[in-house]
Design an enzyme around this catalytic site. Sequence first.
Site, PDB file in Angstrom:
ATOM      1  N   GLU A 271       0.760  -1.162   0.265  1.00 39.16           N
ATOM      2  CA  GLU A 271       0.125   0.133  -0.201  1.00 39.16           C
ATOM      3  C   GLU A 271       0.914   1.420  -0.184  1.00 39.16           C
ATOM      4  OE1 GLU A 271      -4.181  -0.927   1.834  1.00 39.16           O
ATOM      5  OE2 GLU A 271      -2.852   0.028   2.947  1.00 39.16           O
ATOM      6  N   HIS A 292       9.046 -26.725   0.389  1.00 39.88           N
ATOM      7  CA  HIS A 292       8.784 -28.152  -0.509  1.00 39.88           C
ATOM      8  C   HIS A 292       7.413 -27.770  -1.485  1.00 39.88           C
ATOM      9  CE1 HIS A 292      11.532 -30.675   2.167  1.00 39.88           C
ATOM     10  NE2 HIS A 292      11.014 -29.115   2.915  1.00 39.88           N
ATOM     11  N   LYS A 403     -14.440  -0.410  -2.803  1.00 40.33           N
ATOM     12  CA  LYS A 403     -15.612   0.172  -1.975  1.00 40.33           C
ATOM     13  C   LYS A 403     -16.809   0.948  -2.456  1.00 40.33           C
ATOM     14  CE  LYS A 403     -11.484   0.507   1.723  1.00 40.33           C
ATOM     15  NZ  LYS A 403     -11.257   1.822   2.029  1.00 40.33           N
TER      16      LYS A 403
HETATM   17  O1  LIG Z   1      -8.633   1.771  10.174  1.00 38.07           O
HETATM   18  P1  LIG Z   1     -10.183   1.763   8.973  1.00 38.07           P
HETATM   19  O2  LIG Z   1     -10.302   3.000   8.535  1.00 38.07           O
HETATM   20  O3  LIG Z   1     -10.727   0.583   8.811  1.00 38.07           O
HETATM   21  O4  LIG Z   1      -8.831   0.979   7.398  1.00 38.07           O
HETATM   22  C1  LIG Z   1      -8.542  -0.011   8.010  1.00 38.07           C
HETATM   23  C2  LIG Z   1      -8.092  -0.846   6.310  1.00 38.07           C
HETATM   24  O5  LIG Z   1      -8.682  -0.827   5.115  1.00 38.07           O
HETATM   25  C3  LIG Z   1      -8.115   1.039   4.223  1.00 38.07           C
HETATM   26  O6  LIG Z   1      -9.068  -0.196   3.204  1.00 38.07           O
HETATM   27  C4  LIG Z   1      -7.223   0.084   3.434  1.00 38.07           C
HETATM   28  O7  LIG Z   1      -6.850  -0.704   3.110  1.00 38.07           O
HETATM   29  C5  LIG Z   1      -6.187   0.182   4.981  1.00 38.07           C
HETATM   30  O8  LIG Z   1      -5.112   1.265   4.679  1.00 38.07           O
HETATM   31  C6  LIG Z   1      -6.526   0.411   5.993  1.00 38.07           C
HETATM   32  O9  LIG Z   1      -5.607   0.115   7.128  1.00 38.07           O
END
Ligand SMILES: O=P(O)(O)OC[C@H]1O[C@H](O)[C@H](O)[C@@H](O)[C@@H]1O
Length: 430
Positions: A271, A292, A403
Site C-alpha cells: 500500500e 517443498h 469499496k
Molecule cells: O482502519 P480503517 O479505517 O477501518 O481501515 C482499514 C484498512 O482499510 C483501508 O481500506 C486501507 O486499505 C488500509 O490501509 C486500512 O488499514
Amino acid sequence: MQVDIGNALAEVATPGIPREALERLDDRVAAAHARIEEGRANDEHGYATLNQPDNVDVDAIEAAVEPFADCETLINVGIGGSALGAATISAALDSDVEAYYLDNVDPKWVADHLDDIDLSKTALNVVSKSGMTAETLSNFLVVREAMEDAGVDWTERTWVTTGPEGNLRDLAEKHDLPSLPVPDGVPGRFSVLSTVGLAAAALQGHDIEAILDGARDADDALGPSLFDSPAYAYGAVNYALDQRGAGINVLLPYAESLETYAEWYSQLWAESVGKDGVGQTPVRALGATDQHSQLQLYRAGPHDKMVTFIRPKERADTTIPETDLAGLSYLGGSTLGELIDAEFEATEASLANAGLPNVRIEIDRVDEAAIGELLYSMEAATILAGELYTVDAFVQPAVEWSKKATRGLLGGGDFEEADEVAEKTELTIE
Ligand SMILES: O=P(O)(O)OC[C@H]1O[C@H](O)[C@H](O)[C@@H](O)[C@@H]1O
C-alpha cells in the site's frame, strides 16, 4: 537486528547490485534520511510514524484494557492496518489470552469463530481509523448480536479504537464505551506501535514498554547511510533490486511465529510503494515448509524476484530422538532448531548458487524487544523506499474503487463503479 545484503550484490546474483551502484544509492539514502528527519521534526503526516515510540501513552493503553483483565479471549474486529499489526504481535508472542482477529467477512469463518468462543469471558476490541469500514462494522454488528444472544452485555466487554469522527466514535459516545484514539498523522498500516497494535498486546499481558524499547533501538540505528542502518539497507536494496528486475519480494520467515509478520509487511509495503505504476510485489511464504512447494520456482524459475530470509538466532528447541531408520540416523540426537537453521542456510546458499538475489534478516530471538525493533525497522525501510520511488507512501487511493462498487452493489448509493461491475466482459468456460 542484522540485515545481510551480501547475496544481493552483482558478484553473486542476477539481477544484482554492483557495489559502486550501492555507494551511489547511498547518496540518495542520505538525502531521503534528511527529508524523513525534517518530516519527523514537523510531525508531518506519515513521517510522524517514526515518532510513535516517544508519543505512545502506555498508561492510557493499560488503563483502557484493565477492565478486561479477567477475559480469556480477545476478539479484535478490524481489517488491514487495524488488524495486521496487533495480529503480528499476538502470533509472535505467547499468551494465556487467546486472540482472534476477525479481519474478513467470510460468513462460515466468522460463525465458526463465534461458535468456538465463550463470549462471556471475551473482550471485544473494535478498531477502525476511519470508523467507516464495511467489513469491520458488519463484523461488529454480528459479534454484538452474538453477545446479546448469549446474554452477555456487550457494552461491558467492548472497547473501541478509532478516530475523532465516524460511526465508531458515535457508538463509543452513545454507549459510553472505553475508547482509545488512533494516532494523528499515522496511516493505519504504520500504526502497530500505537494504540492500534499495542492495546491487544497489553491485554494479552505483553510488555509493551519492552516492544517500544526495541523500536527505540531501531530508531537510534537510523542515519544518513545504508551501510550503518539495517532498516535503510533493507529498504534501499529492495528498491535497487526492483529497479533491476526483481519486481517480486518473497518473504520467507523461518519461524511459524513470524508468518503473520509477512502478512503485515505485505500490506505495509504494497500500500505504501504500489502506486503510479511502480512498486515491488511482496509475496508471503514460510520456511522450511515452502521449500517443498515454491523453492523449485525460486531456484529454477525466472529471475524476476528476490527472497528475504528471516530467522531468530535463538529459539526454544526440541530434540529429535535417536533412530535407526535407514538414512535418518544422522538426524537422531540433533534438534529441530538445528534442522531448520541448516535448512535456512542451505536454501539461502541454493539461491545464491542459482544467482537469485536474496537478503538475510536476523533478530536475536522472538520476544517483545526484537519484535518492536523489527516492526519499526520495516516501517522506516518502507518510508525510505517511498522516498526512493518518489511516491507518496502515506496514501492508498486505489483501494477506494472497489469499496464504491461494493457499496453501490449493496444499495448504499449510486456509484458508477458499481455499474462497471455489471459490464464485465464474460467468457465463461464450464
Ligand atoms: O482502519 P480503517 O479505517 O477501518 O481501515 C482499514 C484498512 O482499510 C483501508 O481500506 C486501507 O486499505 C488500509 O490501509 C486500512 O488499514
